[in-house]
Scaffold this motif. Sequence first.
Motif: not given
Length: 180
Positions: A134-145, A123-132, A116-121
């Motif tokens: 952080d969101n995954y770890l904080a809440r998004g992972r639950q959607g995957y589970i 041309s994104g910045s490292s800050e965009d990747i880190i934010l994504d 997903r990082i390879n696909r979606d980022f």
Amino acid sequence: MKRKSPMVIAIAAVSGGGKTTIASCLKGKLPNSKTIYFDDYDFDGPKDIIKWIDNGCNPDDWDLSPLIRDIKQLLSEPLDYIILDFPFAYLHSKTSSLIDFTVFIDTPLDIAMARRINRDFKSGSSEDIILDLDNYLARGRQGYITMLDSTKPNSDLIVDGTLPKFEVAGIITQKVMNIE
């Protein structure tokens, strides 16, 4: 005996799990087929994905009318297969009766995240990747589970998402050909 209408095959996986890649591979392996990609649509659905995840990720919260219309249109065409890149398998009440066979590509979450990082980022910045992340770890992972707990067990075939794409497509093709 020839089927009267196309066999509808839904390919499910977590985001980055390989749905689109495998659906595209199957298009080349299954004769007389068309593919519908979930991400080609702009569906009406939950505005807050995190809240939707927290509330249990009910697929019926999405209005899939445009997709349903397109499936029904293709069902009337002289096709053998309709391949759906579709995250919900049989879980959406208005699409389940249209689907004949569901596959879940069981991709480890770390591999799916890297894809997903390879696909979606690209041309994104490292800050965009880190934010994504952080969101995954904080809440998004639950959607995957939740998807692993709901969609995976509601699929007809589970395929190892660490296999090369040609092997995954080959396993699915062999299984589908044996159904008929």
